[in-house]
Design an enzyme around this catalytic site. Structure first.
Site, mmCIF file in Angstrom:
data_model
loop_
_atom_site.group_PDB
_atom_site.id
_atom_site.type_symbol
_atom_site.label_atom_id
_atom_site.label_comp_id
_atom_site.label_asym_id
_atom_site.label_seq_id
_atom_site.Cartn_x
_atom_site.Cartn_y
_atom_site.Cartn_z
ATOM 1 N N GLU A 78 0.836 -1.196 0.000
ATOM 2 C CA GLU A 78 0.000 0.000 0.000
ATOM 3 C C GLU A 78 0.874 1.250 0.000
ATOM 4 O O GLU A 78 1.679 1.449 0.916
ATOM 5 C CB GLU A 78 -0.907 0.028 1.232
ATOM 6 C CG GLU A 78 -1.963 -1.066 1.243
ATOM 7 C CD GLU A 78 -2.920 -0.918 2.420
ATOM 8 O OE1 GLU A 78 -3.977 -1.571 2.392
ATOM 9 O OE2 GLU A 78 -2.614 -0.165 3.370
ATOM 10 N N CYS A 79 0.726 2.085 -1.012
ATOM 11 C CA CYS A 79 1.378 3.388 -1.092
ATOM 12 C C CYS A 79 2.902 3.267 -0.995
ATOM 13 O O CYS A 79 3.558 3.029 -1.999
ATOM 14 C CB CYS A 79 0.822 4.327 -0.028
ATOM 15 S SG CYS A 79 1.121 6.071 -0.399
ATOM 16 N N ALA A 80 3.490 3.425 0.186
ATOM 17 C CA ALA A 80 4.936 3.290 0.312
ATOM 18 C C ALA A 80 5.399 1.915 -0.153
ATOM 19 O O ALA A 80 6.460 1.784 -0.785
ATOM 20 C CB ALA A 80 5.356 3.522 1.763
#
Length: 807
Positions: free
Chosen positions: A335-337
């Site tokens: 997720e994201c990072a």
């Protein structure tokens, strides 16, 4: 029915101090012996980290969009199991929620759903009696919300606070406390908000100070009384075991990215995985050599890989191991990072390379709630599954999706997916969608563990040949190191462009140079700036001239310079025929000064604050007592204007024998304009004035002195100082990720123990840093690194990481 004392901390808008006050209340109540549960309205990950530090319990989120309005009370009760009181920090302004949702997911919405009284935090720094009108309007806006008390924040004086408090209490709402300005308890911020508590080595100390401040200025008994008036709740606490089940008899390992680069994940994520029979093992992608033994699943949550890119990139062994695991089909949620980390590169830094995509920083912030749909069958569920998520980043990934996108958002394909992969920018709170956790856990139970990885070479202190000697070490300065073509991290002058008003002042000074310099306006401006008399001020051609004037001003019997320190005082004293003694501050003491080490018979004491090259900021309360009859104390504050608020300055203190030296060349990017001044004991200043040559300071410099002393210039200096703090944090965090020892710094530079030979090797790589062995008390294992914009800093960090192979 469940009785839970509780309250919500809210504000009229962002920036009023909700996080400071909420976290301070949690810490102060915990210090009293209460079991405190901390919660955050909305999707934010960072504030719960501070809550966890304050309470010793996991921080929790309450978000009606990410989970469900019906889950607010069960999740609150789950997080508060065994707690005496729950403190819920709001989000944005009290009534601000999802755009177009009429306050849905706002602080007021959550307060209503949980039946919690609201304590309103109001910044009073720019108003007094008008604060009563603000509170009156907030209290009457929505009758379902009960504002039970007010805490006034950032009060300027007791009279100011009393005026605001009277106005608020006229509304019938009690004032529970008044907090005054205190930069020592504010949390540093960067491009996505506050710096996570996990990344702040000083966070525990700051929290202790904050707890003490809140306990001293807020009526905690009244706060508890309000919390205990909250009605009992008719609900059952949320239980992860009621939503997932183990799908096998064993306990497969799920490796969860952690450390300074990966701090974003909801507490319920781990609890759901454990309830589904998994063993959760954290690992640090910046430091660990390989994945945990027996890993059969990977959860790569949110964080700041772009900030820690150099350390992540330098850990080639872990990157290779992780890439092999993902490509071999180990179930992976990113997720994201986590998405950025799986890309080939982030801002040019090599990453894992499991995705054929690259990521870069952008000036645009993406911040929004989303309602995506699974684009195809994937690791987390079947095509068509709809969930609620949020998105929060300043990067972009190209391409935005792979052959099998993870989701469609507003009919646009995003992310990467497959039978063993789900990677995108979207954050999901699994407590609201436990089916995703179940799908992931089922895949983990069926997966094969990753293969083992060999131990890599560890980053160690670089060893190498000593630096070549210089003819006169005390006359060695950083400008001789910054040759053409090198990235200049040796000269500690700001690289920000000069403001237009300062450029105009310099041009006016050049125009006025047809006449001899007239310094009276500059002396008046400095005197007004620091509340001094004209006889207490002397404008000089930079700080360097001030030291030469001091050296010649009197027949010093025993001059002493505190080192490591800017070497110009030594040079000046030596040129005047004196032999200065040295008081050495030690690295093992973080270069703190022991006042007892200063000889009693020293009649001249020179000390930097913050000190060049260590960046050490000494307490004014420690330096002031150095003043005594028959002694002159010189405090070199050439870099004090880089310290927000200048809390330790002595420039406005009138003490016998004290003089403060200031420079304007560093913060204002004008080293070629020699501008500075001395303020202090009028008798000492008179002796300096007697030594100064006529017209020593040129007209352009005098115009600069006047311009930078104006109130608007002081405000601009504060802005620049705060920006320097943010940029320094990127450098300090990156060096810490690489295992480099750094002296605590409050200056626009840091002193780092890079190891012998690193200075020369960095020059070979096109980077100039300031050698430190020419400062008394330091050797060539140290180097001074100027704080620069993040791109330049990351280039340095990447070079250091790549050159770990030197070891």
């Amino acid at each position: 029915m469940v009785s839970l004392p509780r309250l919500v901390v809210a504000a009229p808008a962002s920036g009023h101090g909700k996080t400071t006050v909420a976290t301070g209340l949690m810490a102060a109540l915990a210090a009293r012996g209460h079991a405190v549960s901390g919660h955050k309205v909305g999707p934010d990950y960072i504030d719960p980290g501070y809550h966890a530090l304050a309470t010793g319990r996991p921080g929790r989120n309450l978000d009606p969009h990410l989970t469900d309005p019906a889950l607010m009370v069960p999740l609150l009760l789950h997080g508060a199991r065994g707690a005496d009181v729950a403190v819920v920090e709001g989000v944005m302004g009290l009534f601000d929620g999802r755009i177009g949702g009429d306050g849905f997911a706002s602080t007021a919405h959550v307060a209503t759903l949980t039946g919690s009284p609201v304590v309103l935090v109001v910044d009073v720094s720019h108003a007094s009696r008008s604060i009563g009108a603000v509170v009156h309007g907030m209290a009457g806006f929505d009758p379902t919300v009960t504002i039970a008390g007010v805490i006034l924040n950032k009060a300027g004086s007791p009279r100011h606070a009393a005026e605001a408090a009277r106005a608020v209490e006229s509304t019938g709402i009690p004032v529970l406390g008044v907090l005054h300005r205190d930069d020592g308890v504010s949390a540093p911020s960067r491009h996505l908000g506050l710096v996570p508590a996990e990344e702040r080595d000083e966070a525990a100390g700051a929290l202790e100070r904050l707890a003490g401040q809140v306990a001293a200025h807020v009526d905690l008994d009244a706060v508890l009384q309000l919390a205990r008036q909250a009605p009992a709740l008719d609900a059952t606490p949320w239980d992860p075991a009621a939503h997932v089940r183990p799908s096998g008899a064993d306990s497969p390992v799920v490796a969860v990215a952690a450390g300074r680069a990966f701090t974003f994940r909801y507490a319920e994520t781990t609890e759901l995985l454990e309830a589904a029979g998994c063993t959760v093992v954290p690992f640090d992608p910046a430091r660990d050599a390989h994945l945990p033994a027996g890993t059969r699943g990977l959860y790569l949550g949110g964080g700041f890989p772009e900030v820690h890119a150099a350390a992540l990139s330098a850990n080639a062994s872990l990157r290779a191991h992780l890439r092999e695991a993902v490509l071999d089909g180990v179930p992976t949620v990113a997720e994201c990072a986590g998405l950025l980390y799986l890309c080939r590169t982030v801002d040019g830094h090599p990453m894992v390379g499991a995705l054929d995509a690259d990521a870069v920083m952008t000036p645009r912030l993406t911040l929004s709630y989303r309602r995506p749909v699974m684009a195809d069958d994937q690791l987390l569920g079947p095509a068509g599954t709809t969930v609620t998520t949020h998105e929060f980043h300043r990067t972009t990934v190209t391409p935005v999706h792979g052959d099998r996108p993870a989701w469609t958002v507003d009919d646009q394909a995003v992310g990467f997916s497959g039978p063993s992969l789900s990677a995108s920018y979207l954050h999901v709170h699994w407590a609201g969608h436990p089916g995703l956790a179940q799908s992931f856990a089922d895949a983990v139970h069926s997966a094969v563990a990753v293969s083992s990885a060999p131990e890599p070479a560890r980053l160690a202190a670089t060893t190498g040949a000593s630096l070549p000697p210089v003819t006169d070490p005390l006359r060695h300065h950083g400008d001789v190191e910054a040759s053409d073509g090198l990235l200049d991290l040796a000269v500690n002058v700001s690289r920000l462009p000069r403001p237009a008003w300062l450029e105009q002042a310099l041009r006016d000074g050049v125009t006025g140079s047809a006449s001899y310099p007239e310094s009276s306006a500059a002396h008046v401006a400095v005197a007004r700036r620091h509340g001094r008399g004209i006889d207490e001020v002397l404008v000089t051609a930079g700080a360097a001239e001030a030291f030469f004037l001091l050296a010649r001003a009197r027949s010093w019997r025993r001059p002493v310079v505190v080192h490591p320190q800017f070497t110009e005082p030594d040079v000046a004293l030596r040129a005047a025929g004196h032999t200065p003694g040295h008081v050495l501050c030690r690295a093992e003491d973080d270069f703190a000064l022991d006042p007892a080490a200063v000889p009693d018979d020293a009649d001249l004491v020179v000390v930097g604050n913050p000190t060049n090259p260590t960046g050490r900021l000494h307490a004014a309360s420690m330096l002031a007592p150095l003043c005594r009859p028959g002694r002159v104390v010189v405090v070199d504050e050439a870099f004090m204007d880089f310290v927000p608020g200048e809390p330790e300055t002595l420039a406005s203190r009138a003490l016998p024998g004290l003089v403060v030296v200031r420079s304007l060349t560093k913060l204002w990017s004008m080293p070629g304009i020699r501008a500075g001044y001395v303020v202090g004991d009028p008798a000492v200043v008179a002796d300096l004035r007697a030594q100064q040559a006529p017209w020593a300071v040129g007209t352009p410099a005098l115009h600069a002195v006047v311009a930078t002393a104006r109130p608007d210039a002081v405000a601009e200096a504060e802005r620049r100082a705060r920006l320097a703090v943010q940029h320094r944090r990127v450098l300090v965090d990156g060096l810490a990720d690489l295992g480099v020892a750094v002296a605590p710094s409050s200056a626009p530079f840091v002193l780092a123990r890079l190891g012998r030979g690193t200075h020369a090797r960095l020059r070979g790589a096109g980077i100039a840093v300031r050698r430190a062995d020419t400062f008394p008390g330091l050797d060539d294992s140290w180097a001074r690194l100027a704080v620069r914009e993040p791109d330049a800093t990351r280039h340095l960090l990447t070079t250091l990481g790549v050159h770990a192979a030197w070891n």
